[in-house]
Scaffold this active site. Structure first.
Site, short mmCIF file in Angstrom:
data_model
loop_
_atom_site.label_atom_id
_atom_site.label_comp_id
_atom_site.label_asym_id
_atom_site.label_seq_id
_atom_site.Cartn_x
_atom_site.Cartn_y
_atom_site.Cartn_z
N GLY A 190 0.80 -1.22 0.00
CA GLY A 190 0.00 0.00 0.00
C GLY A 190 0.83 1.28 0.00
CD GLU A 233 -3.57 -2.63 -11.24
OE1 GLU A 233 -2.50 -3.22 -11.40
OE2 GLU A 233 -4.28 -2.75 -10.23
CB ILE A 262 -11.87 -2.15 -10.22
CG1 ILE A 262 -10.86 -2.54 -11.30
CG2 ILE A 262 -13.23 -2.78 -10.46
CD1 ILE A 262 -11.27 -2.30 -12.70
CD GLU A 285 -6.81 -14.21 -4.70
OE1 GLU A 285 -7.09 -14.82 -3.67
OE2 GLU A 285 -6.21 -13.11 -4.70
CD GLU A 294 -2.52 -12.21 -5.47
OE1 GLU A 294 -1.34 -11.83 -5.57
OE2 GLU A 294 -3.11 -12.30 -4.39
CG ASN A 312 -3.25 -16.58 -4.21
OD1 ASN A 312 -2.36 -15.76 -4.30
ND2 ASN A 312 -4.48 -16.27 -3.87
NE ARG A 351 -1.32 -18.70 -0.62
CZ ARG A 351 -2.50 -18.12 -0.53
NH1 ARG A 351 -3.57 -18.85 -0.28
NH2 ARG A 351 -2.65 -16.82 -0.70
CB VAL A 360 -7.76 -19.85 4.40
CG1 VAL A 360 -8.62 -19.97 5.65
CG2 VAL A 360 -6.35 -19.40 4.75
#
Lengths: 77, 458
Positions: B165, B200, B203, B274, B288, B290, B292, B295
């Site tokens: 950020g 970018e 949105i 995602e 992106e 992920n 893996r 959760v």
């Protein structure tokens, strides 16, 4: 002699980040409300403020040391 | 097939992985820090190895200690779980270099998806819509003006060397942009020693939608989408599958794009692509991938009937994918909520404590993934996730009713948890209607903190 105890269980840090100087060096004076370190609890950081005043602070807990709530962090004259 | 699996993680996900391995007849090795010697994952594994002090960087992030534990126990494979070393390309490479199987993609695949620029290029090359913006660093203000044609306003200007950020500016008009761009350049140079900038499109209001994929290095399938729009400080707290917001046509396009990306990179294992979905414009954009298990994987397991962790282990053991796309169907609706050791009545302050009595919900359509047991001392050194409550029912409405029923049954004695948050959310009209976006929860919390006092103790 006064003592500063950890308010929380977690990991104790003496500086706000690894590349910063410690909040207090050994021997510094501490006023009520001074930040003397950070406790990391579950990935969130909490400032440790002294509720006592004194001279010649001596840290008992090391930087990055795991501590329990109520653990002795530092002593003051 | 794998014979002996070392689980390089802790908490509920270590428990989850050990369960999947044992279901497949694979022997298990737990690793733990000094703070986790009595943890549930240590209790239920066949063997356990102490890998160091409480601080994660000295234990769960200590590649050398983990590889030594694997060698000492004769493990043939390592599952990294999520967090810690799960998306560390060097770790994947180090496991492979020892002749062991890493349960997940290659170091190269992790590296490609871990870098924003190469991930975006890979997505764009596979035909996945990306957020309009610069393909990489912007080469001066002239080039930046050209990019504005694609992005429109508001536009985000980001320091290439920033992160978390920092180094972000938003311009709402050309006038603001002309002023902000040189300032951002100077600031980035001063703050990071690198004046490189990205741009970018902003949105403004979107949902977080993600697609579960499974690949075996040759082929890939999707297991439909999850919606995780309810977030606090960019942390998901409530996840669902499927998303109520998507039409069948958009669902098909979105899921097909995730499969196209997984195929294009020869993806192996479980992964998640995602996206942001802009309801108003009916457009979705890649954020992106992920590399893996996530959760929130159990909501996908609930609606598809697939054990994703078991499939990861089979794929890592050399088996090809066991499904074709046409074998996979959505059945019903599932919701997961994350029970964290945090006090929602005190701005979610962390609450490491000792579990007293424990009453775990059950019955049809209820799953509780956790490392809790009565008397368990929650260590302060790791994240605050205590348990995931997953409910599954024929419809979304029935799933919400079942969620309230299960939360009412749940009692984690002696702890402050996020349970009151989920009871309040389940009763909220916007949540019931699914009328939410990624910034909805933070706005709601500003006006509803009074509703988050803990339930009166029975």
């Amino acid at each position: 002699m006064a003592q500063i105890l950890s308010p929380l269980p977690g990991t104790f840090y003496r500086a706000s980040s690894p590349d910063k100087p410690p909040y207090k060096a050994d021997g510094d004076a501490v006023a009520v409300g001074d930040v003397i370190g950070l406790i990391e609890v579950m990935k969130s950081f909490h400032e440790v403020r002294s509720d006592v005043a004194g001279a010649n602070v001596r840290f008992v807990a090391d930087n990055e040391e795991p501590v329990m709530a109520g653990a002795l962090l530092a002593e003051l004259d | 097939m794998l014979k002996k699996l070392l689980v390089a993680n802790r908490g509920e996900i270590a428990v989850r992985i050990i369960r999947a391995a044992r279901d497949l007849g694979i022997a298990t090795v737990a690793v733990h820090s000094d703070a986790d010697a009595t943890a549930l994952h240590v209790q239920i594994a066949d063997e356990a190895v102490n890998i160091g002090p409480p601080a994660a960087k000295k234990s769960y992030l200590n590649t050398e200690a983990i590889l030594k534990a694997a060698e000492a126990t004769g493990a043939d494979s390592i599952h990294p779980g999520y967090g810690f070393l799960a998306e560390n390309a060097a770790f994947s490479d180090a496991v492979a270099a020892k002749g062991l199987t890493f349960v997940g993609p290659s170091g190269d695949a992790i590296r490609m998806m871990g870098d924003k620029v190469t991930a975006r290029s890979a997505a764009a090359a596979a035909g996945v819509p990306v957020v309009p913006g610069s393909a990489g660093r912007v080469d001066g203000i002239e080039a930046a003006r050209q990019i504005l044609i694609d992005t429109g306003f508001p536009v985000m200007i980001k320091a290439a060397a920033g992160g978390g950020g920092r180094g972000i500016r938003i311009a709402n008009s050309l006038a603001e942009f002309e002023q902000a761009f040189p300032q951002a350049e100077a600031e980035a140079l001063a703050a990071f020693g690198d004046g490189g900038l990205y741009m970018e499109k902003v949105i403004a209001r979107a949902r977080h939608i993600e697609v579960q994929v499974l690949g075996d290095g040759r082929d890939a399938v999707h297991c439909f989408e999850r919606e995780c729009s309810l977030q606090r400080r960019r942390q998901k707290v409530w996840e669902e599958a499927p998303s109520r917001a998507l039409s069948d046509r958009v669902r098909e396009e979105l899921c097909a794009s995730a499969v196209a990306l997984a195929r294009a990179v020869g993806y192996s294992g479980a992964g998640t692509v995602e996206y942001l979905y802009d309801d108003a414009a009916d457009r979705f954009y890649f954020i992106e991938m992920n590399t893996r298990i996530q959760v929130e994987h159990p909501v996908t397991e609930a609606i598809t009937g697939i054990d994703l962790v078991a499939e990861m282990l089979r794929i890592a053991g050399g088996e090809p994918l066991r499904f074709r796309q046409s074998d996979l169907r959505v059945k019903g609706h599932a919701i997961e909520v994350r029970l964290n050791a945090e006090d929602p009545a005190r701005d979610f302050a962390p609450f490491p404590g000792t579990v007293g009595d424990l009453r775990i919900p059950g019955g049809p359509g209820v799953r509780f993934d956790s490392m809790l047991y009565p008397g368990y001392q929650v260590p302060p050194f790791y994240d605050s996730l205590l348990a995931k409550l997953i409910v599954h029912a024929e419809t979304r409405e029935a799933a919400i009713t079942r969620l309230v029923r299960a939360l009412d049954e749940l009692d984690i004695g002696g702890m402050k948890t996020t349970k009151p948050l989920f009871l309040a959310l389940a009763r909220d009209a916007d949540v019931q209607a699914g009328a939410v976006h990624t910034r909805w929860l933070e706005g709601w919390l500003e006006t509803h903190s009074g509703a988050l006092a803990p339930d009166p103790q029975p």
